[in-house]
Design a protein around this motif. Structure first.
Motif, PDB file in Angstrom:
ATOM      1  N   GLY A 153       0.836  -1.191   0.000  1.00 43.10           N
ATOM      2  CA  GLY A 153       0.000   0.000   0.000  1.00 43.10           C
ATOM      3  C   GLY A 153       0.871   1.240   0.000  1.00 43.10           C
ATOM      4  O   GLY A 153       1.960   1.244   0.581  1.00 43.10           O
ATOM      5  N   SER A 154       0.402   2.303  -0.658  1.00 44.40           N
ATOM      6  CA  SER A 154       1.196   3.524  -0.781  1.00 44.40           C
ATOM      7  C   SER A 154       0.443   4.732  -0.252  1.00 44.40           C
ATOM      8  O   SER A 154      -0.744   4.902  -0.520  1.00 44.40           O
ATOM      9  CB  SER A 154       1.563   3.768  -2.250  1.00 44.40           C
ATOM     10  N   VAL A 155       1.162   5.574   0.496  1.00 46.83           N
ATOM     11  CA  VAL A 155       0.617   6.825   1.031  1.00 46.83           C
ATOM     12  C   VAL A 155       1.602   7.932   0.663  1.00 46.83           C
ATOM     13  O   VAL A 155       2.814   7.772   0.836  1.00 46.83           O
ATOM     14  CB  VAL A 155       0.428   6.758   2.558  1.00 46.83           C
ATOM     15  N   PHE A 156       1.066   9.047   0.175  1.00 48.38           N
ATOM     16  CA  PHE A 156       1.924  10.115  -0.330  1.00 48.38           C
ATOM     17  C   PHE A 156       1.944  11.306   0.624  1.00 48.38           C
ATOM     18  O   PHE A 156       1.272  11.332   1.650  1.00 48.38           O
ATOM     19  CB  PHE A 156       1.460  10.513  -1.724  1.00 48.38           C
ATOM     20  N   ASP A 157       2.734  12.325   0.241  1.00 47.49           N
ATOM     21  CA  ASP A 157       2.942  13.447   1.148  1.00 47.49           C
ATOM     22  C   ASP A 157       1.736  14.361   1.277  1.00 47.49           C
ATOM     23  O   ASP A 157       1.558  15.021   2.294  1.00 47.49           O
ATOM     24  CB  ASP A 157       4.163  14.265   0.706  1.00 47.49           C
ATOM     25  N   ASP A 158       0.873  14.395   0.257  1.00 43.52           N
ATOM     26  CA  ASP A 158      -0.266  15.306   0.262  1.00 43.52           C
ATOM     27  C   ASP A 158      -1.567  14.525   0.300  1.00 43.52           C
ATOM     28  O   ASP A 158      -2.006  13.999  -0.731  1.00 43.52           O
ATOM     29  CB  ASP A 158      -0.228  16.195  -0.983  1.00 43.52           C
ATOM     30  N   PRO A 159      -2.215  14.412   1.467  1.00 44.10           N
ATOM     31  CA  PRO A 159      -3.465  13.647   1.529  1.00 44.10           C
ATOM     32  C   PRO A 159      -4.564  14.242   0.663  1.00 44.10           C
ATOM     33  O   PRO A 159      -5.462  13.526   0.217  1.00 44.10           O
ATOM     34  CB  PRO A 159      -3.828  13.682   3.019  1.00 44.10           C
ATOM     35  N   GLU A 160      -4.497  15.548   0.420  1.00 43.57           N
ATOM     36  CA  GLU A 160      -5.509  16.181  -0.432  1.00 43.57           C
ATOM     37  C   GLU A 160      -5.527  15.547  -1.815  1.00 43.57           C
ATOM     38  O   GLU A 160      -6.577  15.398  -2.445  1.00 43.57           O
ATOM     39  CB  GLU A 160      -5.219  17.685  -0.563  1.00 43.57           C
ATOM     40  N   GLY A 161      -4.343  15.168  -2.308  1.00 42.53           N
ATOM     41  CA  GLY A 161      -4.260  14.584  -3.641  1.00 42.53           C
ATOM     42  C   GLY A 161      -4.608  13.117  -3.678  1.00 42.53           C
ATOM     43  O   GLY A 161      -4.730  12.538  -4.762  1.00 42.53           O
ATOM     44  N   GLN A 162      -4.765  12.483  -2.502  1.00 42.82           N
ATOM     45  CA  GLN A 162      -5.058  11.057  -2.456  1.00 42.82           C
ATOM     46  C   GLN A 162      -6.515  10.779  -2.108  1.00 42.82           C
ATOM     47  O   GLN A 162      -7.051   9.737  -2.462  1.00 42.82           O
ATOM     48  CB  GLN A 162      -4.131  10.380  -1.440  1.00 42.82           C
ATOM     49  N   ILE A 163      -7.162  11.719  -1.425  1.00 42.64           N
ATOM     50  CA  ILE A 163      -8.566  11.529  -1.033  1.00 42.64           C
ATOM     51  C   ILE A 163      -9.483  11.981  -2.162  1.00 42.64           C
ATOM     52  O   ILE A 163      -9.353  13.095  -2.678  1.00 42.64           O
ATOM     53  CB  ILE A 163      -8.861  12.307   0.265  1.00 42.64           C
ATOM     54  N   VAL A 164     -10.411  11.111  -2.541  1.00 41.58           N
ATOM     55  CA  VAL A 164     -11.276  11.396  -3.699  1.00 41.58           C
ATOM     56  C   VAL A 164     -12.760  11.427  -3.356  1.00 41.58           C
ATOM     57  O   VAL A 164     -13.581  11.792  -4.200  1.00 41.58           O
ATOM     58  CB  VAL A 164     -11.046  10.356  -4.822  1.00 41.58           C
ATOM     59  N   SER A 165     -13.122  11.034  -2.138  1.00 44.85           N
ATOM     60  CA  SER A 165     -14.537  10.920  -1.772  1.00 44.85           C
ATOM     61  C   SER A 165     -14.941  11.991  -0.758  1.00 44.85           C
ATOM     62  O   SER A 165     -14.113  12.441   0.034  1.00 44.85           O
ATOM     63  CB  SER A 165     -14.830   9.531  -1.196  1.00 44.85           C
ATOM     64  N   PRO A 166     -16.219  12.393  -0.753  1.00 45.16           N
ATOM     65  CA  PRO A 166     -16.650  13.460   0.152  1.00 45.16           C
ATOM     66  C   PRO A 166     -16.830  13.026   1.602  1.00 45.16           C
ATOM     67  O   PRO A 166     -16.781  13.856   2.507  1.00 45.16           O
ATOM     68  CB  PRO A 166     -17.985  13.906  -0.447  1.00 45.16           C
ATOM     69  N   ILE A 167     -17.037  11.731   1.834  1.00 46.31           N
ATOM     70  CA  ILE A 167     -17.269  11.207   3.184  1.00 46.31           C
ATOM     71  C   ILE A 167     -16.197  10.174   3.513  1.00 46.31           C
ATOM     72  O   ILE A 167     -15.793   9.395   2.645  1.00 46.31           O
ATOM     73  CB  ILE A 167     -18.671  10.558   3.298  1.00 46.31           C
ATOM     74  N   VAL A 168     -15.744  10.155   4.761  1.00 42.61           N
ATOM     75  CA  VAL A 168     -14.663   9.262   5.167  1.00 42.61           C
ATOM     76  C   VAL A 168     -14.995   7.810   4.850  1.00 42.61           C
ATOM     77  O   VAL A 168     -14.182   7.084   4.262  1.00 42.61           O
ATOM     78  CB  VAL A 168     -14.374   9.433   6.673  1.00 42.61           C
ATOM     79  N   GLU A 169     -16.172   7.351   5.219  1.00 44.86           N
ATOM     80  CA  GLU A 169     -16.563   5.964   4.970  1.00 44.86           C
ATOM     81  C   GLU A 169     -16.483   5.627   3.489  1.00 44.86           C
ATOM     82  O   GLU A 169     -16.012   4.544   3.099  1.00 44.86           O
ATOM     83  CB  GLU A 169     -17.988   5.741   5.490  1.00 44.86           C
ATOM     84  N   GLU A 170     -16.928   6.551   2.640  1.00 44.58           N
ATOM     85  CA  GLU A 170     -16.884   6.322   1.200  1.00 44.58           C
ATOM     86  C   GLU A 170     -15.458   6.262   0.680  1.00 44.58           C
ATOM     87  O   GLU A 170     -15.148   5.515  -0.256  1.00 44.58           O
ATOM     88  CB  GLU A 170     -17.665   7.424   0.478  1.00 44.58           C
ATOM     89  N   GLU A 171     -14.573   7.040   1.310  1.00 41.63           N
ATOM     90  CA  GLU A 171     -13.163   7.029   0.910  1.00 41.63           C
ATOM     91  C   GLU A 171     -12.539   5.662   1.185  1.00 41.63           C
ATOM     92  O   GLU A 171     -11.791   5.131   0.362  1.00 41.63           O
ATOM     93  CB  GLU A 171     -12.396   8.114   1.662  1.00 41.63           C
ATOM     94  N   ILE A 172     -12.851   5.085   2.336  1.00 44.11           N
ATOM     95  CA  ILE A 172     -12.312   3.765   2.663  1.00 44.11           C
ATOM     96  C   ILE A 172     -12.887   2.710   1.729  1.00 44.11           C
ATOM     97  O   ILE A 172     -12.190   1.795   1.297  1.00 44.11           O
ATOM     98  CB  ILE A 172     -12.610   3.376   4.132  1.00 44.11           C
ATOM     99  N   ALA A 173     -14.159   2.844   1.388  1.00 45.06           N
ATOM    100  CA  ALA A 173     -14.826   1.861   0.525  1.00 45.06           C
ATOM    101  C   ALA A 173     -14.361   1.952  -0.920  1.00 45.06           C
ATOM    102  O   ALA A 173     -14.437   0.957  -1.662  1.00 45.06           O
ATOM    103  CB  ALA A 173     -16.341   2.054   0.592  1.00 45.06           C
ATOM    104  N   PHE A 174     -13.871   3.114  -1.336  1.00 43.50           N
ATOM    105  CA  PHE A 174     -13.525   3.341  -2.747  1.00 43.50           C
ATOM    106  C   PHE A 174     -12.520   2.305  -3.259  1.00 43.50           C
ATOM    107  O   PHE A 174     -12.705   1.682  -4.302  1.00 43.50           O
ATOM    108  CB  PHE A 174     -12.970   4.753  -2.924  1.00 43.50           C
ATOM    109  N   GLY A 175     -11.432   2.108  -2.514  1.00 52.05           N
ATOM    110  CA  GLY A 175     -10.417   1.148  -2.946  1.00 52.05           C
ATOM    111  C   GLY A 175     -10.937  -0.278  -2.913  1.00 52.05           C
ATOM    112  O   GLY A 175     -10.591  -1.091  -3.786  1.00 52.05           O
ATOM    113  N   LEU A 176     -11.771  -0.591  -1.928  1.00 51.29           N
ATOM    114  CA  LEU A 176     -12.338  -1.942  -1.834  1.00 51.29           C
ATOM    115  C   LEU A 176     -13.216  -2.249  -3.043  1.00 51.29           C
ATOM    116  O   LEU A 176     -13.167  -3.346  -3.612  1.00 51.29           O
ATOM    117  CB  LEU A 176     -13.146  -2.072  -0.548  1.00 51.29           C
ATOM    118  N   GLU A 177     -14.016  -1.272  -3.440  1.00 49.06           N
ATOM    119  CA  GLU A 177     -14.891  -1.463  -4.601  1.00 49.06           C
ATOM    120  C   GLU A 177     -14.085  -1.653  -5.875  1.00 49.06           C
ATOM    121  O   GLU A 177     -14.433  -2.479  -6.732  1.00 49.06           O
ATOM    122  CB  GLU A 177     -15.829  -0.260  -4.739  1.00 49.06           C
ATOM    123  N   ASN A 178     -13.011  -0.905  -5.995  1.00 46.58           N
ATOM    124  CA  ASN A 178     -12.223  -0.948  -7.229  1.00 46.58           C
ATOM    125  C   ASN A 178     -11.313  -2.166  -7.327  1.00 46.58           C
ATOM    126  O   ASN A 178     -10.779  -2.432  -8.408  1.00 46.58           O
ATOM    127  CB  ASN A 178     -11.390   0.330  -7.362  1.00 46.58           C
TER     128      ASN A 178
END
Length: 293
Positions: free
Chosen positions: A93-118
């Motif tokens: 798993g990879s995490v970058f220096d700018d979380p703004e550029g890595q988060i794509v969903s409006p709600i935290v729960e949806e952000e966690i689910a995004f990678g699982l769905e994909n």
């Protein structure tokens, strides 16, 4: 659990006259906490990109040598360059220096689910995975919060949780605290330490904040112009202050104190049998000072 073996790794970006990495050899055991540091342009980010597969899957350039993912398959090790990005995400798993550029969903729960769905995770498993990832990062209370309302440290922990939900064995982080204030930095580093010690996740982090990471990590790797200049446990690496000075990397204050005491004749040479361990924290430095007084 898989480990990483890097053999004679050299990489050059297009149109660059000199390689960003040159004949790097490094073994990272499963469950280690590794800090890669060095001056700007030393090759830290490039090395991480070779480990997580960004190079060569997405970044063009000339690559020689291999990064091996050991014990990743029943048949043994496989080169990262030959593992597809979706398959690689199951291990690294990879995490970058700018979380703004890595988060794509409006709600935290949806952000966690995004990678699982994909990645095709069974929907029946998603709720448990989301809950566990949030709990492991200490942010269960943020599950239904808007990502736009979070602090920098909270966003970075959400980014880490989103990666953890995919259940990787190795976590690669490229200066994840560079945009954070001291409180946010402390919170993120605490999460990484707990993930490593309590869950056995291998942590590979490129960071300049050696002072904060030295008490947490198993090994420091110092890069100089794409080569490994020095590596080893923090106390051993800090025995070589002249290398830190040469590379333009600040030696942590507790270690500087120990070397100053040697120069003043208060302590014996730090490599002698009767010398105390080099302090890694302010608390250890304070204890050493009290013992001398």
């Amino acid at each position: 659990m898989p480990s990483i073996t890097i053999e004679n790794l050299t990489f050059s970006y297009p149109d660059c006259s000199s390689p960003a990495l040159y004949e790097v050899n490094l073994t990272i055991e499963a469950g280690e906490f590794i800090v890669i540091t060095g001056a700007t342009g030393a090759g830290k980010s490039t090395l991480l990109r070779c480990i997580n597969g960004v190079i060569p899957h997405f970044q063009p350039g000339t690559l020689q040598g291999n990064v091996w993912l050991d014990r990743a398959t029943p048949s043994g090790r496989v080169p990262v360059a030959r593992v597809s990005a979706p398959q690689l995400a199951r291990f690294i798993g990879s995490v970058f220096d700018d979380p703004e550029g890595q988060i794509v969903s409006p709600i935290v729960e949806e952000e966690i689910a995004f990678g699982l769905e994909n990645t095709g995770v069974d929907p029946a498993q998603m709720d448990d995975r989301i809950a566990k990832a949030l709990a492991d990062c200490g942010i269960s209370h943020l599950r239904h919060r808007a990502t736009s309302s979070l602090s920098g440290g909270q966003k970075q922990r959400v980014a880490i949780a989103a990666v953890l939900a995919l259940a990787p064995k190795i976590l690669v982080l490229d200066e994840p605290t560079s945009e954070l204030d001291p409180d946010g930095t402390e919170a993120v580093l605490k999460v990484l330490f707990e993930l490593n010690k309590n869950h056995g996740i291998t942590i590979i982090i490129a960071e300049q904040k050696v002072t904060l990471l030295a008490p947490l990590c198993d090994r420091l790797v110092l890069l100089e112009k794409g080569r490994i200049a020095l590596q080893g446990p923090p106390r051993k690496v800090f025995m070589h202050p002249y290398i830190f000075a040469k590379l333009g990397v600040e030696l942590p204050a507790p270690a500087r104190l120990a070397h100053a005491l040697v120069q003043a004749g208060v302590l014996p040479p730090l490599d002698s049998p009767d010398a105390p361990p080099i302090p890694l924290t302010v608390e250890e430095a304070f204890t050493l000072s009290r013992q001398l007084l």
